[in-house]
Design a protein around this motif. Structure first.
Motif, PDB file in Angstrom:
ATOM      1  N   VAL A 233       0.864  -1.170   0.000  1.00 58.38           N
ATOM      2  CA  VAL A 233       0.000   0.000   0.000  1.00 58.38           C
ATOM      3  C   VAL A 233       0.907   1.228   0.000  1.00 58.38           C
ATOM      4  CG1 VAL A 233      -0.271  -0.078   2.520  1.00 58.38           C
ATOM      5  CG2 VAL A 233      -1.882   1.232   1.131  1.00 58.38           C
ATOM      6  N   GLY A 234       0.857   1.990  -1.113  1.00 59.30           N
ATOM      7  CA  GLY A 234       1.791   3.104  -1.257  1.00 59.30           C
ATOM      8  C   GLY A 234       3.211   2.571  -1.224  1.00 59.30           C
ATOM      9  N   SER A 235       4.017   3.087  -0.306  1.00 61.21           N
ATOM     10  CA  SER A 235       5.380   2.590  -0.117  1.00 61.21           C
ATOM     11  C   SER A 235       5.495   1.809   1.186  1.00 61.21           C
ATOM     12  CB  SER A 235       6.364   3.765  -0.115  1.00 61.21           C
ATOM     13  OG  SER A 235       6.020   4.694   0.896  1.00 61.21           O
ATOM     14  N   MET A 236       4.368   1.234   1.638  1.00 58.84           N
ATOM     15  CA  MET A 236       4.333   0.498   2.895  1.00 58.84           C
ATOM     16  C   MET A 236       3.909  -0.950   2.669  1.00 58.84           C
ATOM     17  SD  MET A 236       2.287   3.336   5.210  1.00 58.84           S
ATOM     18  CE  MET A 236       2.907   2.799   6.796  1.00 58.84           C
ATOM     19  N   ASN A 237       4.286  -1.817   3.595  1.00 62.95           N
ATOM     20  CA  ASN A 237       3.716  -3.165   3.624  1.00 62.95           C
ATOM     21  C   ASN A 237       2.303  -3.076   4.196  1.00 62.95           C
ATOM     22  OD1 ASN A 237       6.970  -3.898   4.504  1.00 62.95           O
ATOM     23  ND2 ASN A 237       6.065  -4.909   2.746  1.00 62.95           N
ATOM     24  N   VAL A 238       1.494  -4.115   3.984  1.00 63.60           N
ATOM     25  CA  VAL A 238       0.095  -4.042   4.389  1.00 63.60           C
ATOM     26  C   VAL A 238      -0.339  -5.304   5.117  1.00 63.60           C
ATOM     27  CG1 VAL A 238      -0.784  -4.959   2.183  1.00 63.60           C
ATOM     28  CG2 VAL A 238      -2.213  -3.393   3.557  1.00 63.60           C
ATOM     29  N   PHE A 239      -1.230  -5.137   6.098  1.00 61.91           N
ATOM     30  CA  PHE A 239      -1.742  -6.228   6.925  1.00 61.91           C
ATOM     31  C   PHE A 239      -3.271  -6.155   6.978  1.00 61.91           C
ATOM     32  CE2 PHE A 239       2.570  -5.819   8.324  1.00 61.91           C
ATOM     33  CZ  PHE A 239       2.952  -7.031   8.881  1.00 61.91           C
ATOM     34  N   VAL A 246      -4.242 -12.368  11.592  1.00 67.61           N
ATOM     35  CA  VAL A 246      -3.633 -11.270  10.829  1.00 67.61           C
ATOM     36  C   VAL A 246      -2.916 -11.860   9.619  1.00 67.61           C
ATOM     37  CG1 VAL A 246      -2.011  -9.342  10.878  1.00 67.61           C
ATOM     38  CG2 VAL A 246      -3.375  -9.881  12.919  1.00 67.61           C
ATOM     39  N   HIS A 247      -3.198 -11.305   8.440  1.00 65.09           N
ATOM     40  CA  HIS A 247      -2.620 -11.789   7.192  1.00 65.09           C
ATOM     41  C   HIS A 247      -1.815 -10.669   6.536  1.00 65.09           C
ATOM     42  CE1 HIS A 247      -5.506 -15.255   7.221  1.00 65.09           C
ATOM     43  NE2 HIS A 247      -6.247 -14.360   7.866  1.00 65.09           N
ATOM     44  N   SER A 263       9.026  -6.488  12.278  1.00 69.82           N
ATOM     45  CA  SER A 263       8.846  -6.220  13.708  1.00 69.82           C
ATOM     46  C   SER A 263       7.408  -6.477  14.147  1.00 69.82           C
ATOM     47  CB  SER A 263       9.250  -4.771  14.015  1.00 69.82           C
ATOM     48  OG  SER A 263      10.573  -4.507  13.589  1.00 69.82           O
ATOM     49  N   ILE A 264       6.452  -6.092  13.292  1.00 71.52           N
ATOM     50  CA  ILE A 264       5.035  -6.323  13.610  1.00 71.52           C
ATOM     51  C   ILE A 264       4.749  -7.819  13.699  1.00 71.52           C
ATOM     52  CG2 ILE A 264       2.694  -6.146  12.677  1.00 71.52           C
ATOM     53  CD1 ILE A 264       3.747  -3.562  13.970  1.00 71.52           C
ATOM     54  N   ILE A 265       5.298  -8.598  12.774  1.00 71.79           N
ATOM     55  CA  ILE A 265       5.107 -10.052  12.808  1.00 71.79           C
ATOM     56  C   ILE A 265       5.663 -10.628  14.109  1.00 71.79           C
ATOM     57  CG2 ILE A 265       5.797 -12.230  11.711  1.00 71.79           C
ATOM     58  CD1 ILE A 265       5.649 -10.732   9.014  1.00 71.79           C
ATOM     59  N   HIS A 266       6.858 -10.176  14.516  1.00 71.27           N
ATOM     60  CA  HIS A 266       7.444 -10.631  15.781  1.00 71.27           C
ATOM     61  C   HIS A 266       6.549 -10.265  16.956  1.00 71.27           C
ATOM     62  CE1 HIS A 266      11.265 -11.557  13.790  1.00 71.27           C
ATOM     63  NE2 HIS A 266      11.677 -12.061  14.931  1.00 71.27           N
ATOM     64  N   GLN A 267       6.035  -9.032  16.952  1.00 74.84           N
ATOM     65  CA  GLN A 267       5.199  -8.573  18.061  1.00 74.84           C
ATOM     66  C   GLN A 267       3.905  -9.380  18.140  1.00 74.84           C
ATOM     67  OE1 GLN A 267       5.589  -5.463  20.527  1.00 74.84           O
ATOM     68  NE2 GLN A 267       4.660  -7.364  21.206  1.00 74.84           N
ATOM     69  N   LEU A 268       3.275  -9.659  17.011  1.00 75.27           N
ATOM     70  CA  LEU A 268       2.033 -10.434  17.001  1.00 75.27           C
ATOM     71  C   LEU A 268       2.267 -11.847  17.536  1.00 75.27           C
ATOM     72  CD1 LEU A 268       0.639  -9.302  13.529  1.00 75.27           C
ATOM     73  CD2 LEU A 268      -0.354  -8.759  15.773  1.00 75.27           C
ATOM     74  N   LYS A 269       3.354 -12.461  17.108  1.00 79.65           N
ATOM     75  CA  LYS A 269       3.674 -13.802  17.595  1.00 79.65           C
ATOM     76  C   LYS A 269       3.966 -13.780  19.094  1.00 79.65           C
ATOM     77  CE  LYS A 269       5.374 -15.670  13.200  1.00 79.65           C
ATOM     78  NZ  LYS A 269       6.551 -16.181  12.440  1.00 79.65           N
ATOM     79  N   GLU A 277       1.773 -15.206   6.594  1.00 84.85           N
ATOM     80  CA  GLU A 277       2.338 -14.579   5.404  1.00 84.85           C
ATOM     81  C   GLU A 277       1.927 -15.436   4.213  1.00 84.85           C
ATOM     82  OE1 GLU A 277       6.550 -13.150   5.943  1.00 84.85           O
ATOM     83  OE2 GLU A 277       6.377 -14.354   7.771  1.00 84.85           O
ATOM     84  N   ARG A 278       1.105 -14.891   3.327  1.00 86.15           N
ATOM     85  CA  ARG A 278       0.569 -15.705   2.239  1.00 86.15           C
ATOM     86  C   ARG A 278       0.079 -14.816   1.101  1.00 86.15           C
ATOM     87  NH1 ARG A 278      -4.957 -15.875   1.960  1.00 86.15           N
ATOM     88  NH2 ARG A 278      -6.142 -14.977   3.696  1.00 86.15           N
ATOM     89  N   THR A 279      -0.359 -15.455   0.026  1.00 89.64           N
ATOM     90  CA  THR A 279      -0.942 -14.745  -1.104  1.00 89.64           C
ATOM     91  C   THR A 279      -2.389 -14.376  -0.768  1.00 89.64           C
ATOM     92  OG1 THR A 279       0.448 -15.957  -2.649  1.00 89.64           O
ATOM     93  CG2 THR A 279      -1.508 -14.896  -3.554  1.00 89.64           C
ATOM     94  N   ILE A 280      -2.741 -13.106  -0.977  1.00 86.13           N
ATOM     95  CA  ILE A 280      -4.090 -12.614  -0.655  1.00 86.13           C
ATOM     96  C   ILE A 280      -4.631 -11.898  -1.889  1.00 86.13           C
ATOM     97  CG2 ILE A 280      -5.468 -11.202   0.917  1.00 86.13           C
ATOM     98  CD1 ILE A 280      -2.927 -11.177   2.771  1.00 86.13           C
TER      99      ILE A 280
END
Length: 355
Positions: A233-239, A246-247, A263-269, A277-280
């Motif tokens: 999304v723009g120049s950002m990753n998206v969740f 959370v995908h 870092s967000i993935i680590h925090q969620l875990k 992390e997958r194709t959406i």
């Protein structure tokens, strides 16, 4: 081996701007770091000099063939006056990954970290202390060989400039409206989408301008082959939070390996919140919304940390997420990560480096 850094201090210091009116990337500190590269000498002549224009030959390869990479990270001043960097080792690892893709020479991690530390120390008084502010740091490499043949440069400059920046959200964390881009393509696997290089951002400007003209802050990029799978999304990753899980799009060769994303993935875990992390596909997202299962959506990046998404527009079909409000998880992630970065919350992952 880290070479001694020559330091030339400015004789005329700039007037510092008000911390309440910093904006983003508007003001620059008194000094900059420069390191040269040649095939004969490798990386050499590290120096800190007064902030100044760069003089290059008009035939420098960066102008003609786009051989350039960059990074972005921040330094934070804590309430007790310490200065912290957020995961700088990840930045040099990603910079070298970008270097490899753009045929730019490897830069030693120790040289990178030493340059950061010394430049920050020289311009330490530029680090703002108002809550939400920070010192944005932009390391970058440009190809400087004056030659018009299409081949990797034999000469480069690695530089670091720094800018005090204000709080990204002046009025609190508020959701943004996003236009789903169906015509333009940001990147494809096998291209340079996973590298942090200037061309990636230039390629997105037309779509961004068109989205803004339609009343949307940014674009949601779809894949360049099928035009249906969500990438960034723009120049950002998206969740996306769907039915409690959370995908986020899996890294596929065209998606940037964001440090905030990681870092967000680590925090969620760490919180035992399911994350995949997958194709959406964009269709799957709209179907989840119709079933009442799409609970939250947000972008992640260095500048904003967390950017909640309140609305998507795909081919004129508007999708409002969480009634256009910031979601509970988005807010919690923002408070947690910014708390770790600013030193007001514990750092269970050992991410912060004191300078």
């Amino acid at each position: 081996m880290v070479q001694a850094v020559e330091i030339q201090r400015t004789v005329t210091k700039k007037e510092k701007p008000s911390e309440q009116k910093l904006g983003f990337g508007v003001y620059y500190t008194d000094h900059m770091f420069i390191l040269d590269y040649s095939v004969e000498s490798g990386w050499h002549s590290p120096r800190i000099v007064p902030y100044q224009p760069i003089t290059l030959d008009p035939a420098a390869k960066v102008f003609h063939y786009g051989q350039t990479v960059f990074e972005g990270l921040k330094a934070y001043r804590t309430e007790d006056g310490r200065v912290l960097l957020f995961r700088p080792q990840k930045n040099i690892q990603r910079l070298n990954k970008s270097n490899e893709r753009l045929s730019i020479p490897y830069l030693d991690e120790e040289i990178f970290i030493d340059a950061l530390q010394k430049l920050i120390d020289v311009d330490r008084d530029w680090i703002p202390s108002t809550p939400g502010t920070s010192l944005y740091i932009r390391p970058f490499i440009i190809a400087t060989q004056p030659a018009l043949g299409v081949a990797p440069s034999t000469q480069y400059k690695f530089m670091i400039i720094m800018s005090p920046v204000g709080a990204y959200y002046a009025n609190g964390v508020n959701p943004v409206k996003i236009y789903v881009e169906s015509h333009y393509v940001r990147a494809v696997a096998g291209g340079v989408g996973e590298a942090k290089t200037a061309g990636n951002y230039a390629a997105g400007l037309s779509a961004q301008e068109e989205a803004k003209a339609k009343g949307y802050e940014q674009v949601l990029w779809l894949d360049g082959v099928h035009r249906k799978y969500i990438e960034e999304v723009g120049s950002m990753n998206v969740f996306f939070k769907i039915n409690g899980t959370v995908h986020t799009p899996a890294l596929n060769g065209s998606i940037l390996d964001g440090i905030t994303r990681n870092s967000i993935i680590h925090q969620l875990k760490h919180w035992n919140i399911p994350v995949e992390e997958r194709t959406i596909s964009i269709e799957e997202l709209y179907e989840a919304h119709e079933k009442g299962m799409l609970e939250e959506a947000f972008g992640t990046g260095t500048a904003a940390v967390i950017s909640p998404i309140g609305e998507l527009n795909w081919r004129g079909d508007k999708l409002v997420i969480n009634n256009g409000q910031t979601g509970e998880l988005s807010a919690k992630l923002y408070e947690s990560l910014t708390g770790i970065q600013s030193g007001t919350l514990p750092d269970p992952f050992g991410w912060m480096m004191e300078v």
